[in-house]
Write an enzyme that holds these catalytic residues in place. Sequence first.
Site, PDB file in Angstrom:
ATOM      1  N   LYS A 235       3.714   0.369  10.090  1.00  0.00           N
ATOM      2  CA  LYS A 235       3.846   1.642   9.379  1.00  0.00           C
ATOM      3  C   LYS A 235       3.137   2.772  10.125  1.00  0.00           C
ATOM      4  O   LYS A 235       3.596   3.917  10.106  1.00  0.00           O
ATOM      5  CB  LYS A 235       3.309   1.515   7.951  1.00  0.00           C
TER       6      LYS A 235
ATOM      7  N   ARG B  41       4.499 -13.122  10.108  1.00  0.00           N
ATOM      8  CA  ARG B  41       5.121 -11.841   9.783  1.00  0.00           C
ATOM      9  C   ARG B  41       6.458 -11.739  10.491  1.00  0.00           C
ATOM     10  O   ARG B  41       6.760 -12.497  11.423  1.00  0.00           O
ATOM     11  CB  ARG B  41       4.225 -10.671  10.178  1.00  0.00           C
TER      12      ARG B  41
ATOM     13  N   GLU C  30       0.866  -1.179   0.000  1.00  0.00           N
ATOM     14  CA  GLU C  30       0.000   0.000   0.000  1.00  0.00           C
ATOM     15  C   GLU C  30       0.902   1.229   0.000  1.00  0.00           C
ATOM     16  O   GLU C  30       1.805   1.338   0.833  1.00  0.00           O
ATOM     17  CB  GLU C  30      -0.886  -0.003   1.250  1.00  0.00           C
TER      18      GLU C  30
END
Length: 553
Positions: free
Chosen positions: A273, A263, A38
Amino acid sequence: MKKNPLKKKPRLNFIQKIVLQDLKNKKCNNIQTRFPPEPNGFLHIGHAKSMHLNFGIAKKYNGICNLRFDDTNPKKENSQYIDIIKSNIKWLGFKWKKIYFTSQKFEKIYQYALILIKKNLAYVDQLSKDDIKKYRGTLQQPGKNSPFRNQTIEENLILFEKMKSGHFSEGSACLRAKIDMKSPFIIMRDPVLYRIMFVKHHQTKKKWCIYPLYDFSHCISDALEGVTHSLCTLEFQENRKLYNWILENIESINKPMQYEYSRLNLEYSILSKRKLSVLVQKKIVSGWDDPRMPTISGLKKRGFTPNSIQDFCRRIGFTKKEHYIELDLLENCIRNDLNKNTPRTMAIINPLKLIISNMSEDYKENIFIPYHPKESSMGINRITLSKEIYIDQSDFSENSIPGYKRLVLGKTVKLRYSFVIKAIEIKKDKNKKIDTVICIYKKNKLQNKEKVEKFNGIIHWISKEDIFPAKFFLYDRIFNVKFPELKKDFLNYINNKSLIIKNGFINKNILKNKNFNTYQFEREGYFFLNENKINSKKLIFNRIVSLKKKWKK
């Protein structure tokens, strides 16, 4: 040539086994993956792990991997991030086949939303955001139906068209899937598919004021692009149920399979983020590319290499087990890479003047040292020994300290690559701080065969003849706790010594070789020449990593 029976084949991770089995069973003929960032911030090292998997799987099985920008939230995205992401991927050595934007498919995604409405599987809800959350229930309590859930198909088509035409204000209406408000899986309790945002989009400009949510657009994009294996992290495990429900009910021809892996969780780091953006906004760091940040741009600016990051991703592997990776592993990967590829030289970070009193004023001796003990192609470095030299302040003590193996007043030490010296006197400035150390040198036995007394250690130095001013940015871990991401008040755990700036000297002769921008400063660490801050009077070096693990738990 006979095969070495002791040489084992590399073990396949669980995703590679799935892909191999799918090919064997002809579940798919060609492998296609995607890397879907993104564009709402810089990529971090967790994204490097994702790239390593998606691009790696495609390469290993002769497939393709595309780059897709998941640009469905224009409030947080901009084109600057798109350029940085593409640059990061290229720098790491990965190649995409095609570039896609989810926004390119907005019209098709909208048409699929209409199909769900016409099937009575979606409705326009006008509950507030808070009420939607209340109606959804909890893990212990089932949700309850929205009062707008039983609108007719015709009513929902009209209302959705009004959403699209800007009739509703932001937050006053949304499109929801009609699934099951009593489902044990909260993700399936009528999830939101579309929301309203009156924001100019960096790709579609002002064409749309309704935007699909990730869960709706992602699976459709995968299907439209022909993705065979949609690889994501474990937090999307429950979302797989919605992923499959959408593809089944829009009657998609292509049905990608989603697989999840753990992850990356890295000690002393944050890989969210949202939280990284807080560090930027509050100016705790200089920006997304601050060398202390775990972003790809930050690591690059600090001096990390693509090889070291790739090696790190190979070592941590891919499993379904959530755990934290030691930061030492990442640091060891860069040490191993730089140890093979960087020249050695001496630098003085905290200078202390040293005068060799029994040496003549005009004494100059050239000493020639290979830049690398095993790589002769790096060339030879010339250093000069003269009456006035500089050593590091930490390498001298006025008083003897137990276990201290450096220069002490009245004792001897060896200058690296040169003589043994003995400290006989000190001079202090008006603040009673040591300004100069007076020494005498003792010729070594290679020159006059005299027996040399034992010395206390070996220290590095630079002659006054060779010095060139330099500024050293000593970077360290940005947090002083192992798991800052688990702390709600993570800003309270900032390491105030994550950046220390020192003024010192390097050997000016290294500037003659333009082939290197990374050096091992002996006994100090690996340093990267900050090319953005080069000037004729002073150079700036970023410390990439120390030579050995120095962090105290």
